[in-house]
Scaffold this motif. Structure first.
Motif: not given
Length: 130
Positions: A56-83
C-alpha cells in the motif's frame, strides 16, 4: 471468513497483533476497508508492517489490532471477509452483463451476445474510497 489472496482459508492472527491500514480523521484513526473482485467489502490485515507498506506504500498509516478486535470493528458494518497478507491490488472488475440480442425470427428465443467471461469471486482486492 479469513482467507489468503487465493481464497483459501488462511492461518489467522488470533491474538497476535496484525497490522491494518488506517487513515487519520482529526484525532482518531479510521480503518480502511477494501472490496473483493465480486464487490463485497473486506478488511485486510498484514503479519508485518513491512508487508503492508510494500503493498500500500510507505506513506500508508498503520495500526496494530488483534484479529478478534478487527472483526469486532468490521462485523457491525456487515464486513464478513478478512484477507490476511494480500499481495495484489487490482483495478475494479467490470460489472456489466452481456447485452441481450433482439428477438430473432419466431424460430427460436433470444440469445445473449458473447461477452467477457464472468470474473471469478476471489479475494483479489480493489481499491475502495474509505
Amino acid at each position: 471468513m479469513t482467507t489468503d489472496e487465493h481464497g483459501t482459508p488462511a492461518a489467522t492472527c488470533d491474538h497476535a497483533l496484525c497490522h491494518v491500514p488506517v487513515r487519520s480523521a482529526g484525532p482518531v484513526q479510521v480503518l480502511r476497508v477494501f472490496r473483493r473482485r465480486d464487490g463485497s467489502r473486506c478488511a485486510v490485515a498484514f503479519s508485518t508492517a513491512e508487508a503492508l507498506h510494500a503493498l500500500l506504500g510507505a506513506g500508508q498509516e498503520t495500526a496494530e489490532l488483534t484479529e478478534p478486535a478487527l472483526r469486532a470493528l468490521t462485523e457491525p458494518l456487515g464486513i464478513r471477509h478478512l484477507v490476511l497478507d494480500p499481495t495484489i491490488v487490482a483495478p475494479p472488475a467490470a460489472t456489466d452483463r452481456a447485452p441481450i440480442r433482439p428477438a430473432p425470427s419466431p424460430s427460436g428465443p433470444a440469445q445473449p451476445l458473447p461477452g467477457p467471461a464472468e470474473q471469478p469471486s476471489n479475494p483479489v482486492l480493489t481499491r475502495s474510497v474509505a
